[in-house]
Design an enzyme around this catalytic site. Structure first.
Site, short mmCIF file in Angstrom:
data_model
loop_
_atom_site.label_atom_id
_atom_site.label_comp_id
_atom_site.label_asym_id
_atom_site.label_seq_id
_atom_site.Cartn_x
_atom_site.Cartn_y
_atom_site.Cartn_z
N GLN A 259 3.05 9.93 1.09
CA GLN A 259 4.30 9.18 1.23
C GLN A 259 5.27 9.45 0.09
O GLN A 259 6.47 9.20 0.23
CB GLN A 259 4.02 7.68 1.32
CG GLN A 259 3.32 7.26 2.59
CD GLN A 259 3.11 5.77 2.63
OE1 GLN A 259 2.10 5.27 2.12
NE2 GLN A 259 4.05 5.05 3.22
N GLY B 178 0.84 -1.19 0.00
CA GLY B 178 0.00 0.00 0.00
C GLY B 178 0.88 1.24 0.00
O GLY B 178 1.98 1.22 0.55
N HIS C 218 -4.73 1.67 7.19
CA HIS C 218 -3.36 2.17 7.35
C HIS C 218 -3.10 3.32 6.36
O HIS C 218 -2.57 4.37 6.73
CB HIS C 218 -2.38 1.02 7.11
CG HIS C 218 -0.94 1.39 7.20
ND1 HIS C 218 -0.11 0.94 8.21
CD2 HIS C 218 -0.15 2.18 6.41
CE1 HIS C 218 1.11 1.43 8.03
NE2 HIS C 218 1.10 2.19 6.94
N GLU C 219 -3.49 3.09 5.09
CA GLU C 219 -3.25 4.11 4.07
C GLU C 219 -4.16 5.33 4.28
O GLU C 219 -3.75 6.47 4.05
CB GLU C 219 -3.45 3.53 2.67
CG GLU C 219 -2.52 2.37 2.33
CD GLU C 219 -1.05 2.66 2.57
OE1 GLU C 219 -0.64 3.82 2.39
OE2 GLU C 219 -0.32 1.73 2.95
N CYS D 157 5.70 0.00 7.68
CA CYS D 157 5.37 1.12 6.79
C CYS D 157 6.60 1.54 6.01
O CYS D 157 7.70 1.62 6.58
CB CYS D 157 4.84 2.29 7.63
SG CYS D 157 4.36 3.73 6.66
N LEU D 158 6.42 1.81 4.73
CA LEU D 158 7.55 2.26 3.90
C LEU D 158 8.10 3.59 4.39
O LEU D 158 9.27 3.90 4.15
CB LEU D 158 7.12 2.38 2.43
CG LEU D 158 6.63 1.09 1.76
CD1 LEU D 158 6.34 1.35 0.29
CD2 LEU D 158 7.65 -0.02 1.91
N HIS E 45 -2.70 7.82 6.54
CA HIS E 45 -1.70 8.71 5.92
C HIS E 45 -2.35 9.99 5.40
O HIS E 45 -1.75 11.06 5.43
CB HIS E 45 -0.99 8.00 4.77
CG HIS E 45 0.14 7.11 5.21
ND1 HIS E 45 1.25 7.60 5.87
CD2 HIS E 45 0.32 5.78 5.08
CE1 HIS E 45 2.08 6.58 6.12
NE2 HIS E 45 1.53 5.48 5.66
#
Length: 199
Positions: A48, A43, A129-130, A87-88, A133
């Site tokens: 991000q 994701g 989660h996304e 998470c990235l 963001h």
């Protein structure tokens, strides 16, 4: 595309609605899928990659590429579960996070068509989660406060070390450039000096 990491302001700002779903937005989502795959993610949200827009892309193990533009989570289940998230934007950090097991989300796809999706399991978790963001929220905000503080401090120290190394590198490069310029100036002066006549 650069993936922004903990400590960078764009990750803490609320994203803005996408006003027009056009070729630029479609190109952005395609590049986000590529970047996500390059980093072994499932994701990735606009903030991000430095785009303060309310959109994210998801591709879990079912292999379906899903684009969510201007999403709204309209229902969540009372039942919750814990799952170890990463998470990235917070690389190499993992924590068990509690979230609703099932959700209902409304959004637009990359063609501008509205849709409603009922999701559970991993897909529901990734969407939540996304979505966080887009609100300037990171998964560490939903876990243990002490763990969050340690993670923030760790990334601050990492950023300071990186900045110090970059400053040292620039100083070395400037020193080398100055020496080279001085040498070239000396050499140029030697060549341009007039020959003395023999007496």
């Amino acid at each position: 595309m650069k993936v922004f990491t903990l400590g960078e302001q764009v990750l803490r700002e609320k994203a803005l609605p996408v006003e027009h779903i056009n070729d630029d937005i479609r190109s952005l989502t395609e590049r986000m899928f590529v970047t996500m795959k390059e980093h072994n993610g499932i994701g990735l949200a606009g903030p991000q990659v430095g785009e303060k827009l309310r959109l994210f892309v998801v591709e879990i193990d079912d292999g379906i590429k899903r684009v969510f533009i201007n999403p709204q989570i309209i229902e969540t289940s009372a039942a919750t579960s814990f799952y170890e998230e990463g998470c990235l934007s917070v690389p190499k950090v993992y924590e068990n996070i509690e979230r609703p097991e099932k959700i209902r989300v409304q959004a637009f796809n990359e063609s501008g068509r509205p849709f409603t999706l009922d999701a559970d399991g991993l897909l529901a978790r990734v969407i939540q989660h996304e979505y966080d963001h887009l609100e300037g929220v990171l998964f560490i905000d939903r876990g243990d406060p002490e763990f969050k503080q340690k993670t923030i401090e760790s990334f601050q120290k990492r950023a300071e070390r990186k900045a110090k190394k970059e400053a040292e590198k620039k100083a070395r490069e400037a020193k080398i450039a100055a020496k080279r310029a001085a040498k070239e100036g000396t050499d140029s002066g030697a060549h341009s000096a007039p020959e003395k006549a023999a007496v």
